[in-house]
Scaffold this motif. Structure first.
Motif: not given
Ligand SMILES: [Zn+2]
Length: 442
Positions: A328-331, A354-362, A381-383, A396-402
């Protein structure tokens, strides 16, 4: 030409109309055209500037370099016509019978962070996608490939020199060690200059060589080196004086170096104009913005800002021990990039997985967007991304991130480390209750 065919391709996707691409020489109509390129009268002093505008009855799309022109085309398609490029295989191109643009259209933007890199194979392996998100194709653009970082041992391999000339190497407790070079030895300077010259000769297409310490802290403590370091208030003193002397020999090239470990504290001597100083934020807690919590890095960067406006930041955005684990470092991404920008970072390398990680594309998308316009609102941007990319699952992804970020900020002294372990979150953002909550979302 690539910029023009890209615009042609997307305008056809939007409207079904194919607009022919012709060169300026074949242009017979004075009006109702779309002019693309670095057109006369639109010369820009900054090669990174992008712009598009309506002039009379024409649309002009230009930029300070051919790459910037391409970025202008994508900015136009994105800002004015609603296109979105979410990942290499997901784009949103709104269809429409009619493409209208405002008569007073006039957009110009110059990115403050000039070289933007997100360490993600989505960009490295998909150059078209990287162009759309305005980031580089590789981690070290412009560098001689064999001389990117920690280069002293490459310039002066111990196997070639140590036996006969131990004095070229670091003096520690009365002994010469091959850990680092003795930067006040004039022969060392000469040999390094020769090596750098040889690298540039072998790679005339490259503009940058790194002249930087090996990856250890055992630097030279001979009387001459020590005297300079004391005068300068930091071991970066011998380094910058040495690197400046190398850089003087290559005025049209860039010499990059590190402010790292024992050289991270700024000295007094200013780096030469063609010296690029790289700082790494490796030790920082990732649960809070760096400026708020990582006191030493913050004070060192602010010190370097007083000495140079040519700073490269090597930052980190994932947990290297567990790429797929929740981190949880997105913020913190936006505040960190803005903090670097405010302290003269012209280059930012965001080392992701570099390789896939949690929510890689986002994460790849969000980081690239923030590097381009650091003052963008991350939540927006996230929304937008979640709605467009995950579609029905987006909310639901947004809910998870929050939820996961709300949990970590509840523990003010939590240290979210790049080399930590998910088990450290078992009492907070990865507690059984929270895992249950996340599971229920999906
Ligand atoms: Zn020395």
């Amino acid at each position: 030409m690539h910029s023009a065919t890209e615009l042609q391709y997307y305008l056809e996707k939007i409207s079904g109309i194919n607009i022919p691409v012709i060169t300026a020489d074949d242009q017979t109509e004075a009006n109702h055209g779309i002019f693309i390129g670095t057109t006369p009268g639109n010369e820009l002093s900054n090669t990174h500037t992008v712009f598009y505008k309506v002039e009379g009855e024409n649309l002009i799309i230009g930029g300070g370099s051919s790459k910037s022109v391409l970025y202008s085309v994508y900015s136009f398609l994105e800002n004015e016509l609603g296109c979105m490029w979410l990942s290499p295989d997901a784009e949103i191109i709104p269809g429409s019978d009619k493409v209208s643009i405002r008569a007073d259209l006039d957009y110009e933007y110059t990115p403050e962070i000039e070289i933007r890199t997100v360490h993600s194979k989505l960009f490295y392996e998909n150059h078209d996608f990287a162009d759309k998100l305005k980031v580089t194709y590789e981690a070290f653009p412009g560098y001689v490939s064999e001389a990117r970082v920690h280069t002293f041992h490459r310039f002066m391999p111990a196997s070639s020199f140590y036996g006969e000339y131990p004095e070229y190497y670091a003096l520690r407790d009365g002994k010469r060690l091959t850990t680092q070079l003795c930067l006040t030895n004039p022969d060392v300077l000469e040999i390094v200059i020769d090596s750098v010259a040889a690298y540039f000769k072998r790679h005339p297409e490259s503009g940058i060589v790194s002249v930087s310490q090996n990856d250890n802290i055992l630097h030279c403590q001979c009387d001459d080196c020590k005297a300079i370091d004391e005068e300068e208030g930091s071991a970066s003193g011998t380094m910058i004086r040495f690197v400046n002397q190398v850089a003087e020999q290559f005025p049209d090239k860039t010499i990059s170096t590190l402010a790292y470990q024992y050289t991270r504290k700024p000295c007094k001597t200013r780096p030469a104009d063609n010296v690029l100083v790289t700082l790494c934020s490796i030790e920082c807690d990732r649960s809070k913005p760096i400026e708020q919590d990582c006191i030493d890095f913050t004070s060192d960067l602010r010190g370097w800002k007083e000495l140079t406006d040519n700073i490269r930041i090597w930052d980190y955005t994932t947990q290297f021990t567990n790429f797929l684990a929740p981190f949880p470092n997105i913020h913190t991404l936006g505040p960190n990039i803005r903090f670097f920008r405010d302290n003269n970072a012209r280059w930012i390398f965001e080392q992701h997985s570099n390789n896939p990680s949690e929510l890689f594309e986002l994460r790849s998308y969000l980081t690239a967007k923030l590097l381009w316009i650091p003052d963008s609102n991350s939540d927006d941007i996230i929304h937008e991304f979640c709605k467009a990319y995950y579609k029905e699952a987006g909310e639901y992804i947004e809910d998870y991130i929050t939820a996961i970020h709300e949990e970590i900020v509840k523990i003010p002294d939590f240290f979210l480390f790049l080399y930590g372990d998910p088990s450290q979150g078992f009492d907070s953002f990865l507690s059984p209750e929270m895992l249950n909550y996340y599971n229920n979302l999906f």
